[in-house]
Design an enzyme around this catalytic site. Structure first.
Site, PDB file in Angstrom:
ATOM      1  N   ASP A 182      46.048  47.700  -3.491  1.00 26.64           N
ATOM      2  CA  ASP A 182      47.205  48.432  -4.057  1.00 26.64           C
ATOM      3  C   ASP A 182      48.490  47.610  -4.106  1.00 26.64           C
ATOM      4  O   ASP A 182      49.581  48.182  -4.112  1.00 26.64           O
ATOM      5  CB  ASP A 182      47.500  49.719  -3.254  1.00 26.64           C
TER       6      ASP A 182
ATOM      7  N   CYS B 154      40.498  51.304  -7.142  1.00 27.78           N
ATOM      8  CA  CYS B 154      39.813  50.420  -6.176  1.00 27.78           C
ATOM      9  C   CYS B 154      38.341  50.140  -6.457  1.00 27.78           C
ATOM     10  O   CYS B 154      37.956  49.002  -6.694  1.00 27.78           O
ATOM     11  CB  CYS B 154      39.875  51.021  -4.778  1.00 27.78           C
TER      12      CYS B 154
ATOM     13  N   LYS C 156      37.699  46.030   3.492  1.00 33.10           N
ATOM     14  CA  LYS C 156      37.289  47.280   2.818  1.00 33.10           C
ATOM     15  C   LYS C 156      36.160  47.038   1.824  1.00 33.10           C
ATOM     16  O   LYS C 156      36.247  46.159   0.987  1.00 33.10           O
ATOM     17  CB  LYS C 156      38.512  47.849   2.102  1.00 33.10           C
TER      18      LYS C 156
ATOM     19  N   HIS D 105      34.045  49.919  -0.058  1.00 28.85           N
ATOM     20  CA  HIS D 105      34.280  50.911  -1.122  1.00 28.85           C
ATOM     21  C   HIS D 105      33.362  50.746  -2.340  1.00 28.85           C
ATOM     22  O   HIS D 105      33.766  51.023  -3.475  1.00 28.85           O
ATOM     23  CB  HIS D 105      35.762  50.895  -1.567  1.00 28.85           C
TER      24      HIS D 105
END
Ligand SMILES: *[C@@H]1O[C@H](CO)[C@@H](O)[C@H](O)[C@H]1NC(C)=O
Ligand SMILES: *[C@@H]1O[C@H](CO)[C@@H](O)[C@H](O)[C@H]1NC(C)=O
Ligand SMILES: *[C@@H]1O[C@H](CO)[C@@H](O)[C@H](O)[C@H]1NC(C)=O
Ligand SMILES: *[C@@H]1O[C@H](CO)[C@@H](O)[C@H](O)[C@H]1NC(C)=O
Ligand SMILES: *[C@@H]1O[C@H](CO)[C@@H](O)[C@H](O)[C@H]1NC(C)=O
Length: 493
Positions: free
Chosen positions: A40, A77, A131, A133
């Site tokens: 982000d 994402c 991360k 995801h």
């Protein structure tokens, strides 16, 4: 005769293969690859674009490397990460709608070859820290089954930086094992330490691939207050100040990691890639000004990513330049594979940018799809050269959002610190991104021929769209089923 011809053809092919193999660098000469993803991070969230930010390490590498000025990512994402890992546009793999939510039986399709899969074939050690995801309902979707030798981090979109809990579940692992010991420690410290130990334990004669998708600087807005107090004293706006501190600790982490790489002798033959996964969320103090829109939108502010490449030895005569060529997240896989002389899976959407980054030649890419999705109604944006066509809703944040308290940005006369009403958005919009990078002038009425051509192109892309894979929520994912931990094992898709 026929036999002889066959034999000589065989000899030729064999000689060619040998020559080809010989020209590729030996494993112990291959560059180490450090692929850093900031979560982000907006267009204007780095010091070289907003001097109120504190990013000395990133600035050093960006200004002595090659800043990527037209490097596009997806609006969100999971889709961007799927593009990094597979080289496919999400609308070709079913991952184009929102992100993978914790209770969905979805992952990066298991039949896709990943970037670390290919790097392993070239002899790389591959490690992921941060991360994921890209799905966890079945072990087969998780990092150590997708080409990584090791993993530390979490599977979902976001969680508390200290407790590593999201909702009612812990989401933190070392490889396949649940990691409860690191509760209470801010994740950026953990990822830095983990990466430093991987580097220190590694035998440098094997090429190293580090995939470092940091939690920073996604919501929640949390950071040890020291970083705000020390580096963001002059930022008056409270949430922007916290965001500034979060960016500062990310920068410090990358500084510590590159120092270790330097001390251990890796940096003399390494490529550092730095990219965001999408634009900044203006609702959480991430900014993209002067670009329009925000994270989650197909506007430039949601998709034109902050990024650079840095290397001490590989970029020599391009160091300190800007590459303005059109790039997309899908290009990283073939770009890296062409650098290391490895294979690129057939059929992917990405193209290698390596020669152009290295020489400044025009980009091999002339078009791409920002996103294309039919849920709930068809909406898409495509690019062809300088032209951008948007059809349907670009996303909920349609305005220009200047950085609060930044007088320079506030003064340039184009200020419009408010959402443009969704109802005022036309079904089609046409922009010339070269002349109008901030998307102020919809020129569809001025260029009806271009509009017609772009609409036809949109239809062509649409023919190839795979329906979004966005299944209903499954109770199987409930961490209560797994001793309070988000865990694989509840799907067989
Ligand atoms: C992966 O599987 C999907 C669904 O069966 C198929 O459409 C696609 O072509 C496959 N992709 C590859 C690269 O094998
Ligand atoms: C590293 O690997 C190389 C090649 O396998 C080997 O010759 C060397 O001894 C190793 N070094 C260490 C410190 O283990
Ligand atoms: C910080 O900036 C945001 C976005 O402009 C604004 O909503 C908020 O009120 C500001 N906070 C302060 C304390 O000025
Ligand atoms: C970076 O290293 C310094 C010096 O060892 C340490 O104080 C700091 O906490 C480290 N920062 C991170 C994010 O790991
Ligand atoms: C980077 O992009 C901006 C916006 O399109 C443009 O104004 C600028 O000239 C570009 N910089 C370089 C060095 O190409």
């Amino acid at each position: 005769m026929g036999v002889l011809k066959g034999v000589s053809a065989f000899v030729c092919v064999a000689a060619f293969l040998v020559a080809k193999i010989d020209s590729r660098p030996a494993a112990n000469e291959l560059p180490h690859i450090i692929f850093i993803v900031a979560d982000d991070l907006g267009w204007a969230d780095v010091e070289w674009r907003d001097p109120m930010m504190h990013t000395p390490t990133l600035n050093h590498m960006a200004l002595n490397g090659v800043i990527l000025n037209s490097s596009y990512v997806q609006p969100l994402c999971s889709p961007s990460r799927s593009a990094f890992m597979s080289g496919y546009f999400p609308f070709h793999t079913g991952l184009q709608h929102l992100v993978i939510l914790p209770a969905q039986k979805v992952g990066l399709p298991a039949n896709l070859t990943t970037l670390p899969d290919e790097l392993k074939k070239r002899g790389y050690a591959t490690h992921a820290v941060g991360k994921w995801h890209l799905g966890f309902c079945n072990w087969k979707y998780t990092p150590t089954f997708r080409g990584f030798d090791s993993f530390m981090g979490y599977y979902n979109a976001a969680e508390d930086y200290y407790t590593h809990v999201v909702g009612k579940g812990l989401d933190f692992r070392k490889n396949k094992d649940v990691d409860r010991e690191d509760s209470g420690i801010y994740s950026t410290y953990l990822y830095t330490e983990r990466t430093k130990s991987i580097v220190s334990a590694h035998n440098k004669s094997q090429p190293l691939f580090l995939y470092l998708p940091f939690q920073s600087v996604h919501e929640p807005l949390e950071v040890p207050s020291w970083y705000e107090d020390m580096y963001c004293k002059n930022t008056k706006n409270g949430t922007r100040k916290t965001k500034c501190g979060m960016v500062a600790i990310l920068d410090e982490a990358i500084g510590n990691i590159t120092q270790t790489l330097e001390a251990e002798g890796y940096m003399d033959n390494a490529l550092v890639i730095f990219t965001t996964d999408n634009g900044g969320p203006v609702w959480a103090a991430g900014y993209n000004y002067p670009l329009r829109g925000a994270k989650s939108t197909m506007w430039e502010g949601g998709t034109r990513g902050t990024g650079f490449v840095y290397s001490k030895n590989l970029l020599t005569n391009r160091a300190g330049t800007v590459y303005d060529g059109m790039m997309h997240a899908v290009d990283w896989l073939p770009t890296i594979m062409s650098l290391v002389g490895g294979d690129t899976p057939p059929g992917i959407d990405g193209v290698s940018q390596w020669d152009s980054i290295l020489t400044g030649a025009p980009s091999p890419r002339t078009q791409f799809v920002y996103n294309m999705d039919s849920l709930p109604l068809f909406h898409a944006a495509i690019r062809d050269g300088d032209w951008k066509l948007i059809q349907g809703s670009p996303g909920g944040y349609n305005g220009w959002y200047p950085i609060p308290g930044d007088d320079d940005a506030a003064d340039d006369g184009t200020l419009m610190n408010e959402a443009v009403n969704q109802a005022d958005i036309d079904m089609y919009q046409l922009y010339n991104i070269k002349d109008d990078p901030t998307e102020h002038n919809d020129v569809k009425d001025k260029f009806p021929d271009v509009l017609a051509t772009m609409k036809a192109r949109m239809e062509q892309w649409r023919q190839g769209m795979v329906p979004a894979n966005f299944p209903p929520f499954s109770s199987g994912s409930n961490p209560a089923n797994y001793d309070g931990v988000y865990s694989p094992g509840w799907c067989d898709v």
